[in-house]
Design a protein around this motif. Sequence first.
Motif, PDB file in Angstrom:
ATOM      1  N   ALA A  11      64.557  70.614 113.239  1.00 41.56           N
ATOM      2  CA  ALA A  11      63.403  69.869 112.724  1.00 41.56           C
ATOM      3  C   ALA A  11      63.012  70.299 111.315  1.00 41.56           C
ATOM      4  O   ALA A  11      62.362  69.552 110.587  1.00 41.56           O
ATOM      5  N   HIS A  12      63.385  71.524 110.942  1.00 42.67           N
ATOM      6  CA  HIS A  12      62.995  72.047 109.627  1.00 42.67           C
ATOM      7  C   HIS A  12      64.059  71.795 108.565  1.00 42.67           C
ATOM      8  O   HIS A  12      63.915  72.248 107.434  1.00 42.67           O
ATOM      9  N   GLN A  13      65.138  71.088 108.919  1.00 40.46           N
ATOM     10  CA  GLN A  13      66.202  70.834 107.953  1.00 40.46           C
ATOM     11  C   GLN A  13      65.718  69.882 106.863  1.00 40.46           C
ATOM     12  O   GLN A  13      65.076  68.880 107.135  1.00 40.46           O
ATOM     13  N   ILE A  14      66.024  70.227 105.610  1.00 41.68           N
ATOM     14  CA  ILE A  14      65.623  69.384 104.483  1.00 41.68           C
ATOM     15  C   ILE A  14      66.815  68.534 104.042  1.00 41.68           C
ATOM     16  O   ILE A  14      67.967  68.898 104.279  1.00 41.68           O
ATOM     17  N   CYS A  54      70.227  73.902 103.778  1.00 42.98           N
ATOM     18  CA  CYS A  54      69.272  72.889 104.252  1.00 42.98           C
ATOM     19  C   CYS A  54      68.490  73.308 105.492  1.00 42.98           C
ATOM     20  O   CYS A  54      67.535  72.629 105.881  1.00 42.98           O
ATOM     21  N   GLY A  55      68.903  74.409 106.160  1.00 43.69           N
ATOM     22  CA  GLY A  55      68.242  74.810 107.390  1.00 43.69           C
ATOM     23  C   GLY A  55      68.759  74.028 108.579  1.00 43.69           C
ATOM     24  O   GLY A  55      69.708  73.253 108.467  1.00 43.69           O
ATOM     25  N   LYS A  56      68.106  74.232 109.724  1.00 42.73           N
ATOM     26  CA  LYS A  56      68.553  73.584 110.958  1.00 42.73           C
ATOM     27  C   LYS A  56      67.417  72.810 111.614  1.00 42.73           C
ATOM     28  O   LYS A  56      66.247  73.061 111.368  1.00 42.73           O
ATOM     29  N   GLU A 111      73.923  74.581 106.581  1.00 50.08           N
ATOM     30  CA  GLU A 111      72.685  75.134 107.153  1.00 50.08           C
ATOM     31  C   GLU A 111      72.089  76.213 106.253  1.00 50.08           C
ATOM     32  O   GLU A 111      70.876  76.411 106.227  1.00 50.08           O
TER      33      GLU A 111
END
Length: 930
Positions: free
Chosen positions: A484-487, A480-482, A477
């Motif tokens: 809906a905003h995860q890439i 890549c984020g979490k 995370e």
Amino acid sequence: MSESKTLLLVDGSSYLYRAFHAMPDLRAVPGDPTSAATGAIRGMINMMQALRKEVPTQLAACVFDAKGPTFRDEMYPAYKANRSPMPDDLRAQIEPIHAMVRMLGWTVLDVPGVEADDVIATLAVTAAQQGVTVVVSSGDKDLSQLVNEHITIMDTMNGKKRDVAGVTAEFGVPPSLMIDYQTLVGDTVDNVPGVHKVGPKTAAKWLMEYGSLDNLLQNASAIKGVAGENLRQAVDWLPTGRQLVTMKTDCDLSAYVPNLPALDALHLAEPDKPALKTFYETYGFKGLARAISEGTDTLTSAPAGAAPKPKFEPNLGLFDEPEPTVSAVSDKAYDCVLTWEAFDVWLAKLQAAELVAFDTETTSLDAMRAEIVGLSFSVKPGEACYIPLTHSYGDAPTQLPIDEVLAKLKPWFENPAIHKVGQHIKYDRHVMANHGIEVKGYAHDTMLQSYVLEVHKPHGLASLAERHVGRKGLSYEDLCGKGAHQIPFSQVDVARATEYSCEDSDMTLDVHQVLWPRLQADDKLRFIYELEIDSSEALYRIERNGVLIDAATLAAQSHALGQRIVQLETEAYEIAGQPFNLASPKQLGEIFFDKLGLPVIKKTATGARSTDEEVLEKLAEDYPLPAKILEHRSLSKLKGTYTDKLALMALPRTGRVHTHYAQAVAVTGRLSSNDPNLQNIPIRTAEGRKVREAFVAPAGCVIASADYSQIELRIMAHISGDEALVKAFHEGLDVHRATAAEVFGVAVGDVSTEQRRYAKVINFGLIYGMSAFGLAKALGIDNSAAKNYIIRYFERFAGVKRYMDDTREQAKAQGYVETVFGRRLYLPEINSPNGPRRAGAERAAINAPMQGTAADLIKLSMVAVQKAIDQQQRQTKVIMQVHDELVFEVPESEVEWVRTEVPRLMADVAQLKVPLLAEVGVGPNWDKAH
């Protein structure tokens, strides 16, 4: 006082009860049930340390309830009269907890005559009036009445945040109306009556309509129905109820917090490490004491003024065991390989190393669909490289071509003499196979090492690294984020990806060097570990093979189920005399109890009339509508979970369904099947069994199913050594009929069908720790008759009784039991002061060795059969493992081999006191193979 300051108030009483009930039954002397309980102390340490890091602040207090009565007891003698007394084991931990919290730097408050909530309320309001931000950490919903723009409640156990919007969303009224709301609803925990039969929805509706309790009471005569009558009857009581639920915000705290309203006395101090070290040693927390000595403790506060995390995370480390066994790597040499020169240097290192840790970065968690983004390798702790291959963002560096890199690495990967270690190696093997590489030489898997050594703890790499080598790395995370905003990983900056992926391989090697010596030192655990490694290889093959699905059969079943579901709805409407939502508990209750007058079997915790599965099954014995509802639910679940979805889950390139078998999940060693779950197809119903008709063989092949006969009863006979059971199996008797003959005192030939059924329920019931009450319910007889059956059973099978008694005592003494092969099954609650938890652990102590041994046997069989297939170059494929059953796809020319050799192989994997018996069935599909 500066508006930027934050006051953190902890509901210590809420915390300590949660710690006590959530933590296992820890003792100052591990394994000694007579020594002092320490579970609540340990839980409080974890929670307080984690909270201090979670909420950066300079001002804080931990507030506990004081001994003795409060003003509410004088006002209403029945206040809290229903509460059970504090458990003795918890009471004994209160003073040490207070002392420990002070050592951690907190102000501790327990003020006689008022409750902890009142002290929290007074401090919160005092601080808020000065513009200070107040965070109250508690799971007590009653504190919601304090919430305003300055005061927020956070429930650390479930991540819930109660600000103004949160309270309004949760309760249906804003915080300003919470006192009125609580007055109407009452508080069953504190024994404070509200308005009879007025629940949260009605209370919220009234208050939002009338604006306040006072306005509601002025209009009480206009409220219609039973609820209105109950409200009018409660008018005289409600002022007292309001006083009881209203928190005092003006407690005299002058003797406890000097110079209020100034808050300087609540300054959060630095932990007293020398005192804490002595405390930890006294209570047996050796890892915590060692961490202080080595300077690797986690006591440092988050910097004051630091931005708090955007979301309060649940649990706050309640079950974490941060006790590293070695220090973290201090010097790290991580390379990003972007040139062929650098690649050649690292290829030489890989070829020269005795053991290499390897990890993949991919496009998906679905192993069969995942493609490579990059590869990392570590040849020794602190030295690793990352080879980025398909990172694709605006200014991504030029990367080596993936096809050429994999072609150069393929000989290394496929060389069985080059030993490799990974974390969850089965996943990485699939990923490499997706690119045409069959990895050989996997010698170790850190996930499986942890699973064998400490089955009751988490087995993820982050947890292992922190627990065993004191290291904490980047998380997925973080990169890549979490949500809906995860890439995707392919869009992660290559430099950051290098640090993350190298860290994974490096920590895997580091953890292996700690865990592997522990396995080498114990022959039994090493055997289990080697079995798990061999099983991982066999399961990889099974997952890769997949199973062919007949989409047309499933579509026909879905259509038939859909028609029956519609028919059931129509029949249900006719019985009810109206259409209704069959999935709505509220509408079901109205139809059942108000319209049709069916008896109320039980109520929910909130007092509503229950329509759960148990109630429906009971009512279905006498009434048609509940039976229709049960069938409707069963068929809807079957259709939605299997017949509609299975064909869609087939992999396009194979046309097959490829389940994932999770090894490191069940504490007994059993496998877990996911996406799709092939172990939970409901085969007890005709419709459920039909689903297995869609599991088919291709042209020229058939499906074969091999499973052990009465495996857990045979294991019971072996480990108990009971003479009667052992004799029955050696003589090839029907063991249930033989049991019935013993229990009912008749000749084997005279046992009736009903007596055999009773014996079968008794045999399996006792294995699972069934009580006389449970047996009575299962057989439909009274408790005394069931008790007599159990007494008679144990008289005839004394060895079984002796095994059960001995196993309980052994489990209590050492904290775990073992399978026949040495798999260790831990029982944290076996000495718990909590009766139901202790009883559950005792049942598990008896059953776990049988379930675990059965799991070991089917794994041994799976490995042995796959080895025979490979050695004899058979075309037969193992395509599923479901509980005690192996399922095969068999060329017609090899059917006879499967019929004769597979049962022999399965029977020969272990020599028990009774013979193992495996049976094989063959058919065009899985259902017909039984």
